[in-house]
Design a protein around this motif. Structure first.
Motif, mmCIF file in Angstrom:
data_model
loop_
_atom_site.group_PDB
_atom_site.id
_atom_site.type_symbol
_atom_site.label_atom_id
_atom_site.label_comp_id
_atom_site.label_asym_id
_atom_site.label_seq_id
_atom_site.Cartn_x
_atom_site.Cartn_y
_atom_site.Cartn_z
ATOM 1 N N UNK A 116 9.459 -6.510 5.949
ATOM 2 C CA UNK A 116 8.437 -7.412 5.407
ATOM 3 C C UNK A 116 7.370 -6.554 4.745
ATOM 4 N N UNK A 117 7.079 -6.848 3.489
ATOM 5 C CA UNK A 117 6.028 -6.141 2.768
ATOM 6 C C UNK A 117 4.868 -7.096 2.522
ATOM 7 N N UNK A 118 3.658 -6.594 2.713
ATOM 8 C CA UNK A 118 2.440 -7.396 2.537
ATOM 9 C C UNK A 118 1.533 -6.690 1.545
ATOM 10 N N UNK A 119 1.011 -7.426 0.572
ATOM 11 C CA UNK A 119 -0.002 -6.910 -0.341
ATOM 12 C C UNK A 119 -1.267 -7.727 -0.167
ATOM 13 N N UNK A 120 -2.415 -7.046 -0.169
ATOM 14 C CA UNK A 120 -3.658 -7.782 0.008
ATOM 15 C C UNK A 120 -4.878 -6.920 -0.164
ATOM 16 N N UNK A 121 -6.010 -7.451 0.308
ATOM 17 C CA UNK A 121 -7.307 -6.785 0.204
ATOM 18 C C UNK A 121 -7.982 -6.815 1.567
ATOM 19 N N UNK A 122 -8.700 -5.747 1.896
ATOM 20 C CA UNK A 122 -9.311 -5.656 3.221
ATOM 21 C C UNK A 122 -10.791 -6.011 3.193
ATOM 22 N N UNK A 123 -11.266 -6.437 4.344
ATOM 23 C CA UNK A 123 -12.696 -6.559 4.603
ATOM 24 C C UNK A 123 -12.918 -6.087 6.030
ATOM 25 N N UNK A 124 -14.083 -5.492 6.293
ATOM 26 C CA UNK A 124 -14.374 -5.006 7.632
ATOM 27 C C UNK A 124 -14.581 -6.170 8.586
ATOM 28 N N UNK A 125 -14.143 -5.971 9.814
ATOM 29 C CA UNK A 125 -14.342 -6.973 10.852
ATOM 30 C C UNK A 125 -15.793 -6.990 11.312
#
Length: 217
Positions: free
Chosen positions: A111-120
């Motif tokens: 499974x490949x996932x592409x996305x953008x992060x934000x800090x918790x």
């Protein structure tokens, strides 16, 4: 490595025969399928079923990968924790785009996932940090992740020093330790197939829904 060994590597292959993946069987939400596959990986007793390769890119466009453990996922995205001074964190500070890969080889799946992060949020980080084993909490204090060190003994000595320091009461949260949530833009599910006719389905976010396409193997 000699020529015979190189030839052996070139011809290493096997047939993928565990079954296919059909469009009619796909849920509308990729996280429903991901949860099902992850549960099956856990039930199959795969080593580290939540292990994922995390890819980031530095300021020169050089990609880096490393294995990190997935710690949570829901409709808001996927979560992992790390040292905020680490190489991956430095990359994400300048380029929040990220790629994840779950390599469930024994089940002939990826499974490949592409996305953008934000800090918790600090609340989320503190809650998870204090759920970890105590020695893992102390370990988080020991390493200035990705920095050069002269010997392993430096880490071991620092660990013993901090273990003594924090022997009473709660281990405090290091200011340099935190986590990220990945907002998912797309997910690809790969199921091995016979004769290299693998099944690949690509989910891409389309406003509040998901568009699903079959990809050639």
């Amino acid at each position: 490595m000699n020529d015979d060994s190189l030839q052996q590597i070139a011809h290493l292959r096997r047939e993928y025969t565990r079954g296919g993946l059909r469009r009619k069987d796909l849920p509308d939400d990729p996280l429903v399928l991901f949860e099902q596959w992850l549960s099956q990986a856990v039930a199959a007793q795969l080593p580290d079923p939540t292990a994922m390769s995390v890819a980031t890119v530095d300021e020169h466009g050089q990609p880096y990968q490393r294995i990190v453990l997935l710690k949570h996922f829901d409709s808001r995205g996927m979560v992992f924790y790390t040292n905020l001074g680490s190489r991956k964190a430095q990359h994400l500070e300048k380029n929040p785009r990220i790629s994840l890969l779950f390599p469930w080889h024994m089940l002939e799946r990826q499974v490949m996932v592409l996305g953008r992060v934000e800090k918790l949020s600090m609340i989320d980080v503190i809650k998870y940090f204090h759920s970890r084993p105590r020695e893992s909490q102390i370990g988080a204090w020991v390493s200035k992740q990705s920095s050069r060190i002269s010997a392993r003994g430096v880490l071991e000595g620092k660990f013993l020093e901090l273990k003594q320091k924090f022997q009473q009461g709660e281990v405090p949260l290091p200011s340099f330790w935190g986590g990220y949530r990945i907002t998912i833009d797309s997910m690809e599910f790969w199921q091995g197939g016979e004769h290299r006719l693998h099944d690949r389905f690509f989910y891409q976010r389309d406003n509040e829904a998901w568009k699903i396409d079959r990809l050639a193997p």
